[in-house]
Write an enzyme that holds these catalytic residues in place. Sequence first.
Site, PDB file in Angstrom:
ATOM      1  N   SER A  68       0.828  -1.210   0.000  1.00 44.71           N
ATOM      2  CA  SER A  68       0.000   0.000   0.000  1.00 44.71           C
ATOM      3  C   SER A  68       0.864   1.263   0.000  1.00 44.71           C
ATOM      4  O   SER A  68       2.046   1.232   0.336  1.00 44.71           O
ATOM      5  CB  SER A  68      -0.904   0.017   1.228  1.00 44.71           C
ATOM      6  OG  SER A  68      -1.533  -1.221   1.402  1.00 44.71           O
TER       7      SER A  68
HETATM    8  N1  SAH Z   1      -0.191  -3.696   4.074  1.00 40.50           N
HETATM    9  C1  SAH Z   1       0.200  -4.533   2.973  1.00 40.50           C
HETATM   10  C2  SAH Z   1      -0.937  -4.556   1.981  1.00 40.50           C
HETATM   11  C3  SAH Z   1      -0.846  -5.630   0.980  1.00 40.50           C
HETATM   12  S1  SAH Z   1      -2.184  -5.666  -0.154  1.00 40.50           S
HETATM   13  C4  SAH Z   1       1.456  -3.975   2.335  1.00 40.50           C
HETATM   14  O1  SAH Z   1       1.641  -2.752   2.379  1.00 40.50           O
HETATM   15  O2  SAH Z   1       2.250  -4.712   1.781  1.00 40.50           O
HETATM   16  C5  SAH Z   1      -3.386  -6.629   0.705  1.00 40.50           C
HETATM   17  C6  SAH Z   1      -3.006  -8.049   1.014  1.00 40.50           C
HETATM   18  O3  SAH Z   1      -4.180  -8.688   1.506  1.00 40.50           O
HETATM   19  C7  SAH Z   1      -2.538  -8.880  -0.163  1.00 40.50           C
HETATM   20  O4  SAH Z   1      -1.260  -9.409   0.123  1.00 40.50           O
HETATM   21  C8  SAH Z   1      -3.589 -10.012  -0.274  1.00 40.50           C
HETATM   22  O5  SAH Z   1      -3.049 -11.257  -0.659  1.00 40.50           O
HETATM   23  C9  SAH Z   1      -4.115 -10.055   1.144  1.00 40.50           C
HETATM   24  N2  SAH Z   1      -5.460 -10.641   1.291  1.00 40.50           N
HETATM   25  C10 SAH Z   1      -6.551 -10.533   0.475  1.00 40.50           C
HETATM   26  N3  SAH Z   1      -7.591 -11.221   0.992  1.00 40.50           N
HETATM   27  C11 SAH Z   1      -7.161 -11.773   2.164  1.00 40.50           C
HETATM   28  C12 SAH Z   1      -7.783 -12.581   3.171  1.00 40.50           C
HETATM   29  N4  SAH Z   1      -9.056 -12.990   3.099  1.00 40.50           N
HETATM   30  N5  SAH Z   1      -7.033 -12.953   4.235  1.00 40.50           N
HETATM   31  C13 SAH Z   1      -5.743 -12.571   4.366  1.00 40.50           C
HETATM   32  N6  SAH Z   1      -5.109 -11.800   3.436  1.00 40.50           N
HETATM   33  C14 SAH Z   1      -5.802 -11.393   2.364  1.00 40.50           C
END
Ligand code: SAH
Length: 226
Positions: A68
């Site tokens: 993000s």
């Molecule tokens: N804060 C993180 C955001 C990553 S994007 C960063 O800055 O790197 C959001 C993440 O949520 C992705 O890696 C995706 O695989 C994960 N995600 C989506 N649905 C999910 C679920 N049901 N349970 C756990 N993770 C999930």
Amino acid sequence: MAPDALSDHRFVGYRRKLIEEIRGRGIDDLVTLQMFDRVPRHIFLPEGVWPRAYEDAPIPIGFNQTASQPSLQAYYLSILNPGSDDKVLEIGTGSGYLTALLALMADRVYSVERVRELSQRARKALDDMGVKNVALLVGDGTIGWRKYQPFDVIVVSAASPSIPSALVDQLGDGGRMLIPVGSRESQELVLVQKTGFLVTEDVVKGECTFVPLLGRFAWKADEASP
Ligand code: SAH
């Protein structure tokens, strides 16, 4: 990761610039800004995107996911204000960058990610940084992490069509949660707060775009790709 990547001084100046950019977006909470100075974002990202690691932008991390935008994460932290006694649940570990920021502020962080490879990469970066107060789980975060409830803070980093009730249930008294809620294309950031039996929901920011939350109480994985 190269052994000296953690202390690579080329990145220090970029990091300071990023902090100025975050301040320029109206976040002036000193504790939050200090955290951004302490965590080397590049080690949480694939080496190919290191030149962009300190841009205030979402960065691709593989598996159709993005880390993000840092100023949005700073906004999360300034609102949720995790304290040194707090237990935090993070849904969507992704790169692990926000996990590290949370770990520096809170007592313990429990973070759930559905993509195993991302969780493994995040673990490696957290270990390289010497972060010890984080537990990672590979699974569906829409059901929370019941074993360690209740949580003082819940951070959801992926967009949901509605607020999964298990997450509200696992919020403790005085607990607060931020979650992007809306359509696949655009969401509002909702702050959920629990005081005793009273649960309030307030929109604190409009027009955000997160990757979809895929799981039992959000979108199904096969509905997700356009
Ligand atoms: N804060 C993180 C955001 C990553 S994007 C960063 O800055 O790197 C959001 C993440 O949520 C992705 O890696 C995706 O695989 C994960 N995600 C989506 N649905 C999910 C679920 N049901 N349970 C756990 N993770 C999930």
